[in-house]
Design an enzyme around this catalytic site. Sequence first.
Site, PDB file in Angstrom:
ATOM      1  N   ASP A   1     -13.053 -47.638 -36.743  1.00  0.00           N
ATOM      2  CA  ASP A   1     -12.050 -48.160 -35.825  1.00  0.00           C
ATOM      3  C   ASP A   1     -11.329 -46.968 -35.189  1.00  0.00           C
ATOM      4  OD1 ASP A   1     -10.141 -50.064 -34.707  1.00  0.00           O
ATOM      5  OD2 ASP A   1      -8.757 -49.301 -36.224  1.00  0.00           O
TER       6      ASP A   1
ATOM      7  N   ASP B   1      -7.667 -47.143 -32.964  1.00  0.00           N
ATOM      8  CA  ASP B   1      -6.202 -47.184 -33.032  1.00  0.00           C
ATOM      9  C   ASP B   1      -5.713 -47.429 -34.457  1.00  0.00           C
ATOM     10  OD1 ASP B   1      -6.377 -46.878 -30.358  1.00  0.00           O
ATOM     11  OD2 ASP B   1      -5.493 -48.801 -29.805  1.00  0.00           O
TER      12      ASP B   1
ATOM     13  N   ASP C   1      -8.161 -50.211 -40.347  1.00  0.00           N
ATOM     14  CA  ASP C   1      -6.795 -50.359 -40.862  1.00  0.00           C
ATOM     15  C   ASP C   1      -6.212 -51.752 -40.692  1.00  0.00           C
ATOM     16  OD1 ASP C   1      -6.512 -49.968 -37.933  1.00  0.00           O
ATOM     17  OD2 ASP C   1      -4.371 -49.929 -38.393  1.00  0.00           O
TER      18      ASP C   1
END
Length: 571
Positions: free
Chosen positions: A308, A310, A514
């Site tokens: 991922d 961001d 996250d």
Amino acid sequence: MRADLTEFLLQERLPEQYRQQIQAYFIPFINEVLPRIRAGDLRVLGIHGAQGSGKSTLAAFFQWYLQREHGMTVAVVSIDDFYLRRAERQDLAAKVHPLLLTRGVPGSHDLPLAEQTLAALLTLKSGQSVDLPRFDKACDDRAQRIAWPRISGPVDLIIFEGWCLGAAPCEESALATPVNALEAEEDPDGVWRAYVNAALAGEYRRLFAKIDYLLMLAAPSFDCVQGWRLEQEQKLAATLDVAAPALMDAVAIERFIQHYERITRQCLQYLPFQADCVMTMAADRRISAVGYLQRGNDHARQSLVFTDLDGTLLDHDNYSFSAATQALARLADLGVAWILNTSKTQAELHKLAAQLKNPYPFIIENGAAVVVPAGCDLLADVDLSTVNGLRVKEFAPRRDEVLTLLRAWRAQGGYQFSGFADFDAPTLCNITGLSLGEAELALQREYSEPICWEDTDERWQEFAGLLAAEGLQALKGGRFIHIMGTADKGQAMAWLASCLYPIGPAPQLIALGDSGNDVAMLERADIAVVVRSPHHLPPQIAAPQGELRITEGFGPVGWNEALIDIFGAGD
């Protein structure tokens, strides 16, 4: 140093610039593998490279340097040395297919002779000698035995070079579509390419298994190969006193290399993920980078990283990846492929991939599509759609369909939310902290609509029911809820991994994320890394397929920490 590089440059008629390649890449490579050669663990070094890539010159340097600098006995053989005699190929052309008269493709080699030669070299003792077969390309036939060089034992290293070393057969279904005019016009029923593919699936696999370590010279694309091969032919002509009838001009070269296009393209796509060392070449044949897939850490071999962006690789607040530079360098050093798997748009990813120096296909908008960037040869044999001039695999409906439903529900049900379709670039800048240019790229969505929910939890339950009834889903990201079809990051990850590794053992999948929209990816990974965020709790991974880890550090600090722990810090 006992080895004077000037001597080798003059011997091979090489420009002075080649000295820089030797010092920057080739000698460090020798130093890398030398302990294994001395220990007897590396007896056969394979060198793979497209035609004209410089395999023979590199093999000659390795032989020369190891003899001069380390006193080793090194035998060099090429797969070209084991072509069938012209009369044998004529017989094969008459019985199977006329294209088999042309030397080079799998099925046109004397494999028993190749295996016998390698076996003799591996067992050669002091006081014994063996003659190494040679093929006379100027006459298009095997050289007379009197011209075969003789080598005395014992042999410390065999260097085996060839354009198709390590190649694997493709799926039979892929043979149906011709890749060039030669296949379309001279093999319309596919008999020749089926024969070549069957040879790769059988006896060639046994021959390639004798290679202990495979070095790949990776051309930037197949388009470079024709020019390289023409230069090779001109160099051969310059060494002859008279014109040889088997030498080719530019037109003949263009047709000739079409015999090898299918396998060359396939090797450019898959071998960088499987070779022990990959030397990436520029169009001028200079080495631009070297990656080792097996250096001091077994995790590095056939691992595939999906990440991922961001809040994971990019800092949640300032979008910096500076804290992850050590791990990024380690991945590059090991040659481990790492795939961007994000909620971001295609427009954003082109810019970010360039900044991150990431050349691989990427996954956009939470698994909605896989995009192959311009200039990337990966997935060349996979049937993909073309969208805006790029090759794309789509897993979700287009954004217009999603927006039509969202607008209708908001108008009819009075649901309170705002989405990217309601924002202009300055508004998105205020919400996210993106620059104006970055916000404009983020608004160019193709498959999903990120929204901010501004209604009650009870109303959300009603809204979620409407989504499910229409085959849509809501994925919770770090800032927004993403409304889209039922695709996800895990599905796209699994599909891309299977395309990159269609044969052999499946790669070890390492995923880092996250937020809630990363759960599907993390659950399907062999090593799932939950990267901590200073802004929200870690997502719950209810059914992990493999090992589950959670970082101590936040964002790119944790990302760096996790990958260094997996792959080691290096030298």
